[in-house]
Design a protein around this motif. Structure first.
Motif, short mmCIF file in Angstrom:
data_model
loop_
_atom_site.label_atom_id
_atom_site.label_comp_id
_atom_site.label_asym_id
_atom_site.label_seq_id
_atom_site.Cartn_x
_atom_site.Cartn_y
_atom_site.Cartn_z
N ILE A 292 34.28 -7.78 9.68
CA ILE A 292 33.46 -7.02 8.92
C ILE A 292 34.57 -5.83 8.52
N VAL A 293 35.19 -5.85 7.49
CA VAL A 293 36.44 -4.84 7.15
C VAL A 293 36.05 -3.89 5.88
N SER A 294 36.32 -2.75 6.18
CA SER A 294 36.19 -1.75 5.04
C SER A 294 37.35 -0.68 5.08
N PRO A 295 37.43 0.12 3.91
CA PRO A 295 38.62 0.96 4.08
C PRO A 295 38.20 2.38 4.34
N TYR A 296 36.75 2.55 4.34
CA TYR A 296 36.04 3.80 4.77
C TYR A 296 35.42 4.01 6.29
N SER A 297 35.95 4.82 7.18
CA SER A 297 35.38 5.06 8.20
C SER A 297 33.84 5.35 8.15
N ARG B 145 23.79 -3.46 19.14
CA ARG B 145 24.37 -4.51 20.07
C ARG B 145 23.58 -5.75 19.94
N LYS B 146 23.19 -5.92 18.70
CA LYS B 146 22.38 -7.20 18.16
C LYS B 146 22.92 -8.38 18.50
N TYR B 147 24.31 -8.68 18.39
CA TYR B 147 25.08 -9.87 18.53
C TYR B 147 25.71 -9.82 19.87
N GLU B 148 25.68 -8.96 20.70
CA GLU B 148 26.53 -8.84 21.88
C GLU B 148 26.15 -9.99 22.73
N LYS B 149 24.98 -10.41 22.79
CA LYS B 149 24.64 -11.52 23.97
C LYS B 149 24.54 -12.76 23.15
N HIS B 150 25.00 -12.93 21.97
CA HIS B 150 25.13 -14.19 21.22
C HIS B 150 26.49 -14.77 21.65
N ASP B 151 26.55 -16.00 22.58
CA ASP B 151 27.54 -16.38 23.22
C ASP B 151 28.55 -16.89 22.16
N ASN B 152 28.20 -17.61 21.16
CA ASN B 152 29.23 -18.09 19.99
C ASN B 152 29.28 -17.41 19.07
N VAL C 282 31.12 -10.50 16.40
CA VAL C 282 31.36 -9.83 15.22
C VAL C 282 32.34 -8.71 15.48
N ASN C 283 33.39 -8.38 14.87
CA ASN C 283 34.28 -7.28 14.69
C ASN C 283 33.97 -6.38 13.58
N VAL C 284 33.59 -5.11 13.71
CA VAL C 284 33.73 -4.15 12.51
C VAL C 284 34.80 -3.27 12.66
N LYS C 285 35.75 -3.11 11.56
CA LYS C 285 36.78 -2.62 11.57
C LYS C 285 37.30 -2.04 10.41
N SER C 286 38.00 -0.77 10.40
CA SER C 286 38.86 -0.50 9.08
C SER C 286 40.08 -1.57 8.78
N ASP D 57 37.49 -16.02 11.70
CA ASP D 57 37.15 -17.20 11.08
C ASP D 57 36.63 -16.67 9.75
N VAL D 58 35.77 -15.76 9.75
CA VAL D 58 35.16 -15.36 8.37
C VAL D 58 35.47 -13.79 8.32
N VAL D 59 35.89 -13.63 7.18
CA VAL D 59 36.16 -12.02 6.86
C VAL D 59 35.38 -11.66 5.76
N VAL D 60 34.46 -10.38 5.91
CA VAL D 60 33.90 -9.71 4.84
C VAL D 60 34.38 -8.62 4.33
N ILE D 61 34.75 -8.24 3.24
CA ILE D 61 35.46 -7.00 3.07
C ILE D 61 34.30 -6.18 2.08
N SER D 62 34.00 -5.08 2.52
CA SER D 62 33.24 -4.31 1.79
C SER D 62 34.17 -3.12 0.96
N THR D 63 34.32 -3.16 -0.07
CA THR D 63 35.17 -2.08 -0.74
C THR D 63 34.62 -0.80 -1.20
N VAL D 64 33.18 -0.56 -1.03
CA VAL D 64 32.50 0.69 -1.08
C VAL D 64 32.34 1.33 -2.43
#
Length: 875
Positions: A724-729, A741-748, A751-755, A765-772
């Motif tokens: 999950i990518v967005s330009p805004y902090s 921590r919803k998906y932390e125990k999901h083995d397969n 999810v990485n959320v970053k600027s 594999d999949v990237v979702v961009i939120s432009t805001v």
């Protein structure tokens, strides 16, 4: 400006008016030119912009002083390390309070050397509190952390330190019913290192070459023998099966230039996203190690340099000859040395083997005069040759002890058989010997320890293992075992094997001991000596650009070649730190000027061109570049727009991304194909307390997409990584908070959320961009209009890239977004959020929660235009 003046004294001389004066250096500031008249002109051009950047960062942090980390001073005393010392203090504080809970997931603060603080009598709620008449305050910086290891992850270890101040702190901490505080502002380590590099005369051979822009297009040195180049290319021919044509060409060209002794050379390797830049770099570095070319490899960040180290180790392990630890027992890694802050490097077990502190610890133990390698070898030889006499001496001692203990209630003396004695003594000698052999084989370069010694030590460990197994197999009487050590002729098969491995061990121990003695290995060294030894013997040294400053004082044979990864991501003046190291003759830059440059705080220094990289300047000057022209990451539907817009269609898709199996359908429907722009017209921007933006409608859609992907992943039982990518902090923080921590125990499901700035170099594999942005019918959208930032965001996905944004806002922004949306429409990859029933529902729920239903009632929302009855349906 007095260039000899200490940087800290200069900064500490600034008043608050100076710090907040955006024009303080503007009159002195000149645009950093593309070519320079001299080295002095070159170095001097960065001085004013550097000071302006420090001023801008100080200004920014002081404006946010109410939420800055702070601590109350417990004790403050003058510190006199030498008689003329002044304004130095020994300070102890209580625990650090991080203030401002909305720090967007930043790690808790911990004080470090070169941190700059404000010392005050009362904690300021705003900078105006410092400006009040009669307010007592001063600048200070930590010169040394006391009472613990600075590198420990221990907050208590960072509450006692030595401080240099801008003025007398005793007046501030006067004890008159006031609580003195210190408030963190910024760290000035890198700026100090750049400042020193700009003012200290160092090796400028490469710099002189780089200033002569008219000669940069020269490719071949006429003085280098053609035969040597031919021999070199024959040696490198094996790489052609490991690399594609453009990668192979880049490595061969680089190595050929770096072999030249007649002039300094520079090579630029242009690596667009997904083109195998890191693999090309790691193959180049392994080749340089084989050619015994002493090389420094730098990168802007700890993450980047650990990635280079990890990939290089992987290639090196794969390419080791079959004879070198064929069972994986040892890998000779002494040629590679990584150094820096252990916590920030986040070392894996593999990387620990090449990390300086770990290596120093292992070798210091091995080189010690007590329990070092000589003692280990001698102890095992003495045991294998004299265990019978040792046992007899043991029995005598045991007998004496038994007599002494007669009549005693506390009688702990136990008899021990010869076999048990052998097992115990063998174990006590073999454990330190194995540890020592492992350290020698792992942490010394193969060409130093010599290959036959390496093989001999591997063979020795095999023989010791076999001998130990034989000792554990059979109970044998003292007389039978004694015959083995006197080498009697009447022996059975077991005894024959035992005798064979005993003889083999003794022979190997003596041979290796003699050979290592001839190498004149260091003995009884202190930590500093072992550090210098490690630097001296390594062929490849890895660190961040800033940390390369420490090599200026290292005692070692000069490094010959400098390689900088992500070279387009650092300011040119940062490159000067490693460029001026003694001995550096050639430079190779890996980068892509179409991706993000260095971040600057000041618009003044930005306009002066201070953020431009050496890679970009050389490119603009006409320096040739080796383009890596095949991308292996992105589905063609994802790569086509950035390739056309940013790379003039020079980059080709590899066969693997064009294959049918590379097309993945993680969710049903055309909206979730390899590429799509999903129009969300009814969102509203919100500002957080740090003036960063978020859009709650887009947050809701992101969370729904993650939920759908998680369910699909569970059903398919296949691994899936989502970025999950967005330009805004603020947007990043909001999504992270709601995810928890919803998906932390999901083995397969990862999810990485970053600027956008934080995801450069990564892939999912999949990237979702939120432009805001969604504040109107088109206006200036600020830094998200940067083509480089857009390029980075668009090139992280492997299989699917889905962009969430307001079509009207982005199309009318006069930026690349307009072209991208038009391209999406032409390719029928443009969708409206109301085309998906799940999105329709979550958007309405958010609008109700935010009390923004008037968007629909007033007919401003595309989502419900002509269909207001849906409002009643969901209510």
């Amino acid at each position: 400006m007095d260039k000899e003046r200490d940087l800290l004294d200069l900064v500490f001389s600034w008043s608050l008016e100076d710090i907040f004066n955006e024009d303080l250096f503007k009159s002195q500031m000149e645009k950093v030119p593309q070519s320079f008249e001299s080295v002095q002109n070159y170095l001097g051009s960065f001085v004013c912009p550097l000071l302006e950047e420090i001023r801008a960062e100080l200004s920014s942090t002081m404006e946010a002083i109410s939420s800055a980390p702070f601590a109350q001073i417990i004790s403050l005393n003058e510190y006199k390390p030498y008689p003329t010392a002044s304004l130095l203090y020994d300070v102890e504080v209580g625990f650090w309070r991080n203030g401002g809970s909305s720090r967007h997931g930043k790690e808790p603060y911990r004080a470090l050397p070169s941190d700059i603080f404000v010392f005050t009598q009362a904690k300021p709620e705003s900078v105006s509190d410092l400006q009040r008449s009669g307010s007592e305050w001063a600048f200070g910086t930590i010169t040394k952390i006391s009472g613990g290891d600075n590198k420990r992850n221990d907050i208590a270890a960072a509450t006692h330190f030595n401080v240099k101040a801008s003025k007398d702190l005793i007046n501030i901490n006067d004890g008159r019913n006031c609580k003195a505080y210190m408030i963190f502002l910024m760290n000035i380590t890198t700026s100090k290192r750049i400042w020193t590099a700009l003012h200290k005369a160092g090796n400028v051979e490469v710099i002189k070459r780089l200033l002569c822009t008219e000669t940069l297009v020269e490719e071949i040195c006429n003085l280098c023998p053609i035969e040597r180049n031919q021999i070199l290319e024959e040696k490198l021919l094996c790489l052609s099966s490991e690399l594609n044509e453009s990668q192979y060409k880049a490595v061969v060209s680089s190595v050929r230039k770096m072999q030249c002794d007649h002039k300094s050379n520079s090579e630029l390797i242009w690596g667009p996203p997904g083109t195998g830049k890191t693999r090309t770099l790691s193959m180049l570095l392994c080749t340089l190690i084989r050619l015994k070319c002493r090389t420094l490899i730098c990168a802007p960040t700890n993450v980047a340099i650990t990635e280079v180290a990890s990939r290089t180790l992987k290639v090196m392990r794969e390419s080791l000859e079959t004879g070198c630890g064929k069972d994986g027992l040892f890998f000779p890694l002494g040629d590679i040395l990584l150094f820096g802050n252990k916590e920030k490097l986040k070392l894996t077990p593999d990387l620990q083997e090449v990390y300086l502190d770990y290596r120093v610890e292992k070798l210091a133990e091995c080189f010690g005069s007590v329990a070092g390698w000589k003692d280990c070898f001698t102890s095992m030889i003495d045991f294998l040759e004299g265990c019978v006499s040792q046992y007899e001496a043991f029995c005598v001692d045991q007998s004496i002890n038994e007599k002494c203990c007669e009549g005693s209630e506390d009688r702990n003396v136990m008899s021990k058989s010869f076999l048990q004695f052998l097992r115990d003594q063998f174990g006590s000698s073999a454990i330190p010997l194995r540890r020592c052999v492992s350290a020698l084989c792992t942490h010394l370069p193969l060409n130093f320890i010599q290959e036959f010694n390496f093989h001999s030590m591997v063979s020795l460990i095999d023989s010791l293992d076999s001998l130990e197994k034989l000792l554990d197999q059979k109970d044998t009487s003292f007389e039978e075992l004694k015959e083995l050590f006197t080498e009697s002729e009447s022996i059975d098969a077991f005894e024959c094997s035992f005798l064979y491995f005993r003889r083999k061990c003794i022979s190997a121990l003596r041979t290796i001991h003699c050979s290592l003695n001839e190498l004149k290995l260091p003995s009884d060294m202190n930590k500093e000596s072992v550090v210098n030894f490690c630097f001296q013997k390594a062929s490849l040294v890895l660190c961040t650009v800033s940390n390369s400053y420490k090599l200026h004082s290292a005692e070692m044979e000069p490094l010959r070649l400098l390689v900088i990864d992500e070279a387009a991501q650092i300011k040119e003046c940062d490159s000067i730190i490693p460029l001026t190291l003694p001995g550096i003759k050639h430079i190779i830059l890996f980068g892509d000027e179409c991706q993000l440059p260095a971040m600057l705080r000041s618009n003044v220094s930005q306009e002066a061109g201070f953020g431009r990289s050496l890679f970009e300047r050389l490119t603009l000057s006409g320096h040739s570049k080796q383009l890596l022209n095949i991308q292996y990451r992105m589905h063609p539907s994802i790569s086509c727009f950035p390739n056309s817009k940013f790379y003039q269609n020079k980059v080709m898709d590899s066969a693997n991304v064009k294959s049918q199996k590379y097309t993945k359908c993680f969710l049903p429907g055309p909206m979730f194909g390899p590429f799509s722009f999903i129009n969300i017209s009814c969102g509203r921007e919100m500002l957080d307390d740090q003036r960063s933006r978020k859009n709650m409608v887009e947050v809701a859609v992101v969370l729904k997409i993650l939920h759908l992907l998680s369910e699909a992943c569970t059903a398919s039982k296949k691994k899936l990584s989502v970025g999950i990518v967005s330009p805004y902090s603020a947007q990043i923080a909001e999504i992270q908070q709601r995810l928890g921590r919803k998906y932390e125990k999901h083995d397969n499901f990862v999810v990485n959320v970053k600027s956008i700035d934080g995801c450069q170099g990564g892939e999912e594999d999949v990237v979702v961009i939120s432009t805001v942005r969604s504040s109107g019918r088109g206006s200036n959208i600020g830094f998200i209009s940067s083509p480089r930032r857009i390029n980075v965001a668009l090139t992280r996905a492997r299989h699917c890239l889905w962009i969430l944004g307001n079509e009207t806002m982005l199309s009318n922004s006069g930026s690349v977004w307009d072209e991208l949306i038009s391209d999406a429409k032409v390719r029928q990859c443009f969708f409206n959020a109301d085309e998906h029933k799940d999105f329709e529902k979550v958007i309405l729920e958010v609008k109700k929660e935010l009390d923004e239903l008037d968007d629909f009632l007033n007919g401003n929302s595309m989502l419900f235009k002509g269909a207001r009855w849906k409002l009643l349906k969901y209510q």
